[in-house]
Design a protein around this motif. Structure first.
Motif, PDB file in Angstrom:
ATOM      1  N   LEU A   1       0.830  -1.203   0.000  1.00  7.63           N
ATOM      2  CA  LEU A   1       0.000   0.000   0.000  1.00  7.63           C
ATOM      3  C   LEU A   1       0.864   1.254   0.000  1.00  7.63           C
ATOM      4  CD1 LEU A   1      -2.703   1.457   0.152  1.00  7.63           C
ATOM      5  CD2 LEU A   1      -2.720   1.078   2.631  1.00  7.63           C
ATOM      6  N   MET A   2       1.974   1.227   0.716  1.00  9.96           N
ATOM      7  CA  MET A   2       2.869   2.379   0.743  1.00  9.96           C
ATOM      8  C   MET A   2       3.442   2.654  -0.641  1.00  9.96           C
ATOM      9  SD  MET A   2       4.763   1.509   4.350  1.00  9.96           S
ATOM     10  CE  MET A   2       3.729   0.968   5.736  1.00  9.96           C
ATOM     11  N   LEU A   3       3.787   1.610  -1.376  1.00  5.34           N
ATOM     12  CA  LEU A   3       4.280   1.788  -2.748  1.00  5.34           C
ATOM     13  C   LEU A   3       3.221   2.448  -3.625  1.00  5.34           C
ATOM     14  CD1 LEU A   3       6.224  -0.769  -4.912  1.00  5.34           C
ATOM     15  CD2 LEU A   3       4.191   0.326  -5.811  1.00  5.34           C
ATOM     16  N   VAL A   4       1.983   1.966  -3.513  1.00 10.48           N
ATOM     17  CA  VAL A   4       0.899   2.531  -4.316  1.00 10.48           C
ATOM     18  C   VAL A   4       0.689   4.003  -3.959  1.00 10.48           C
ATOM     19  CG1 VAL A   4      -1.557   2.361  -4.838  1.00 10.48           C
ATOM     20  CG2 VAL A   4      -0.189   0.291  -4.637  1.00 10.48           C
ATOM     21  N   CYS A   5       0.766   4.322  -2.658  1.00 11.55           N
ATOM     22  CA  CYS A   5       0.617   5.718  -2.226  1.00 11.55           C
ATOM     23  C   CYS A   5       1.754   6.580  -2.758  1.00 11.55           C
ATOM     24  CB  CYS A   5       0.567   5.798  -0.701  1.00 11.55           C
ATOM     25  SG  CYS A   5      -0.971   5.193   0.034  1.00 11.55           S
ATOM     26  N   ALA A   6       2.942   6.013  -2.872  1.00  8.29           N
ATOM     27  CA  ALA A   6       4.072   6.770  -3.412  1.00  8.29           C
ATOM     28  C   ALA A   6       3.821   7.172  -4.855  1.00  8.29           C
ATOM     29  CB  ALA A   6       5.350   5.933  -3.318  1.00  8.29           C
ATOM     30  N   LEU A   7       3.146   6.324  -5.613  1.00 12.75           N
ATOM     31  CA  LEU A   7       2.891   6.618  -7.022  1.00 12.75           C
ATOM     32  C   LEU A   7       1.650   7.482  -7.215  1.00 12.75           C
ATOM     33  CD1 LEU A   7       3.889   6.034  -9.929  1.00 12.75           C
ATOM     34  CD2 LEU A   7       2.278   4.137  -9.978  1.00 12.75           C
ATOM     35  N   GLY A   8       0.599   7.173  -6.472  1.00 14.13           N
ATOM     36  CA  GLY A   8      -0.679   7.843  -6.690  1.00 14.13           C
ATOM     37  C   GLY A   8      -0.972   9.000  -5.759  1.00 14.13           C
ATOM     38  N   GLY A   9      -0.156   9.161  -4.707  1.00 16.97           N
ATOM     39  CA  GLY A   9      -0.434  10.180  -3.694  1.00 16.97           C
ATOM     40  C   GLY A   9      -1.237   9.570  -2.559  1.00 16.97           C
ATOM     41  N   THR A  10      -0.771   9.741  -1.334  1.00 18.26           N
ATOM     42  CA  THR A  10      -1.394   9.057  -0.199  1.00 18.26           C
ATOM     43  C   THR A  10      -2.858   9.433  -0.034  1.00 18.26           C
ATOM     44  OG1 THR A  10       0.750   8.957   0.935  1.00 18.26           O
ATOM     45  CG2 THR A  10      -1.233   8.646   2.285  1.00 18.26           C
ATOM     46  N   ASP A  11      -3.176  10.715  -0.041  1.00 15.76           N
ATOM     47  CA  ASP A  11      -4.557  11.135   0.163  1.00 15.76           C
ATOM     48  C   ASP A  11      -5.461  10.610  -0.947  1.00 15.76           C
ATOM     49  OD1 ASP A  11      -3.844  12.448   2.472  1.00 15.76           O
ATOM     50  OD2 ASP A  11      -3.722  14.429   1.534  1.00 15.76           O
ATOM     51  N   ARG A  12      -4.986  10.672  -2.175  1.00 12.19           N
ATOM     52  CA  ARG A  12      -5.806  10.216  -3.299  1.00 12.19           C
ATOM     53  C   ARG A  12      -6.013   8.706  -3.266  1.00 12.19           C
ATOM     54  NH1 ARG A  12      -3.267  14.127  -8.056  1.00 12.19           N
ATOM     55  NH2 ARG A  12      -4.610  15.930  -7.616  1.00 12.19           N
ATOM     56  N   VAL A  13      -4.959   7.975  -2.955  1.00 13.99           N
ATOM     57  CA  VAL A  13      -5.082   6.519  -2.917  1.00 13.99           C
ATOM     58  C   VAL A  13      -6.018   6.089  -1.796  1.00 13.99           C
ATOM     59  CG1 VAL A  13      -3.827   4.380  -2.409  1.00 13.99           C
ATOM     60  CG2 VAL A  13      -2.885   6.031  -4.039  1.00 13.99           C
ATOM     61  N   LEU A  14      -5.850   6.649  -0.613  1.00 12.23           N
ATOM     62  CA  LEU A  14      -6.708   6.249   0.504  1.00 12.23           C
ATOM     63  C   LEU A  14      -8.152   6.662   0.271  1.00 12.23           C
ATOM     64  CD1 LEU A  14      -4.353   6.918   3.538  1.00 12.23           C
ATOM     65  CD2 LEU A  14      -4.933   4.736   2.482  1.00 12.23           C
ATOM     66  N   SER A  15      -8.366   7.796  -0.393  1.00 15.47           N
ATOM     67  CA  SER A  15      -9.721   8.190  -0.762  1.00 15.47           C
ATOM     68  C   SER A  15     -10.316   7.197  -1.751  1.00 15.47           C
ATOM     69  CB  SER A  15      -9.714   9.598  -1.372  1.00 15.47           C
ATOM     70  OG  SER A  15     -10.996   9.954  -1.844  1.00 15.47           O
ATOM     71  N   ALA A  16      -9.518   6.768  -2.720  1.00 18.38           N
ATOM     72  CA  ALA A  16      -9.979   5.767  -3.686  1.00 18.38           C
ATOM     73  C   ALA A  16     -10.298   4.445  -2.992  1.00 18.38           C
ATOM     74  CB  ALA A  16      -8.922   5.563  -4.765  1.00 18.38           C
TER      75      ALA A  16
END
Length: 372
Positions: free
Chosen positions: A335-350
């Motif tokens: 999940l941290m890797l995905v947040c690094a690419l997509g942005g933490t706030d945006r990924v967690l919102s998604a």
């Protein structure tokens, strides 16, 4: 006394950690009934959430609609590793049940005629003592040589190095993650579906799950529209199952994993990147291999090696412009890797939207595409 499950910081101390490096930042609520226990009836009929990296917009699709979300100029990078049935169930000679996960079944340690010895992650009611015998299958004996760490032992197998994979094919089971219930499973289904259709080289103890959604028809459609499908290998190790136990995630250490990239694949990806074409990695495994092998000037170095690259928010991606990936566990390195690419706030919102829309999560669950 602090045990191995205890956080290395108190709650007060954790507040001194920058938010992007705080373990709790990567937590989210997931109803247990959204954890997929079996695959979708058809590979490419799983759902696909598209998160636009630039705008944060979210759209909902079927995975079969992926061609409409990619560009003909894109490069899609697949991981051709195959999962080995490296999970063994047995019992001690005293009758106690034992579970073993062979951590490195695909590597050769010594000449092929040597007896195979491997490190295994164990689960049993009591620690397994050196010299103990473990019975698997129809009474086949394994021997515990010694402990090599908490919950890990070295095991001698009753076959040579060259025959270990055959032994595991006969006696092992697919190494499903611990959140998938193992009772009353259809093993034939798991052997088929916990494997990509394009897996070629045996070596993993967990599936590169983003690739599970691709069907032959879908791959042909993608190639037919001009997308370059490049192939690499990264053998997924047991570290994919291990939780982060430090409140400051920077203190977590990734276990190394073997990867290889051919000359042709390296040339094709390097050329595409320098032409301004998007490199879309299928899964965190492809992402980590590419980002390990790339130089600052976007040159992919061919060859073989190991990577322990830990990608966190703040990491500057050098080659990967998008990722196809499943929905990952809270507070996981994935999940941290995905947040690094997509942005933490945006990924967690998604992710919150995915929960609301009742997407299926984790290895057998639905997928996401994070790209512009």
């Amino acid at each position: 006394m602090m045990d191995e499950n205890t956080a290395l910081y108190t709650d007060d101390a954790s507040m001194d950690i920058p938010e992007s490096f705080r373990l709790a930042t990567y937590s989210y609520e997931l109803p247990p009934d959204l954890i997929a226990q079996k695959p979708s009836p058809e590979r490419d009929r799983s759902r696909l959430l598209h998160l636009n990296r630039r705008t944060g917009a979210v759209a909902h699709h079927l995975f079969a609609e992926l061609p409409g979300l990619l560009r003909p100029s894109d490069v899609l990078v697949l991981n051709e590793t195959k999962v080995i049935p490296a999970f063994l169930q047995g019992k001690k000679t005293t009758g106690g049940r034992v579970e073993l996960l062979v951590t490195d079944p695909g590597e050769m340690f010594g000449p092929g005629e040597f007896h195979a010895v491997r490190t295994c992650i164990t689960k049993s009611s009591k620690p397994i003592k050196p010299g103990s015998r473990i019975l698997v299958g129809n009474g086949v004996e394994l021997e515990c040589i010694h402990a090599v760490g908490p919950g890990r032992i070295q095991v001698r197998f009753p076959v040579t190095e060259s025959m270990l994979l055959n032994f595991l094919e006969e006696h092992g089971k697919p190494p499903l993650p611990p959140y998938i219930h193992t009772a009353k499973r259809d093993e034939a289904l798991d052997r088929c579906r916990y494997q990509t259709i394009y897996g070629r080289v045996a070596g993993s103890v967990a599936a590169p799950t983003a690739g599970l959604h691709f069907s032959e028809k879908l791959l042909k459609e993608l190639e037919g529209m001009g997308i370059l499908v490049a192939r690499i290998i990264l053998h997924v190790g047991p570290g994919t199952f291990l939780p982060v136990r430090t409140q400051d995630v920077r203190l977590h250490t990734m276990e190394s994993e073997y990867f290889e990239i051919s000359d042709e694949t390296a040339r094709n990806i390097t050329r595409a990147a320098r032409e301004g074409r998007r490199v879309i990695a299928v899964g965190s495994t492809s992402t980590r291999a590419l980002e390990t092998a790339v130089s600052e000037d976007c040159h992919i170095c061919p060859g073989k090696g190991k990577t322990s690259l830990f990608i966190l928010p703040g990491y500057r991606f050098k080659i990967v412009k998008g990722i196809i990936t499943n929905f990952h566990l809270p507070e996981s390195t994935l999940l941290m890797l995905v947040c690094a690419l997509g942005g933490t706030d945006r990924v967690l919102s998604a992710y919150r939207q995915a929960v609301h829309q009742k997407y299926r999560f984790y290895s057998y669950g639905d997928a996401s595409l994070i790209a512009e």
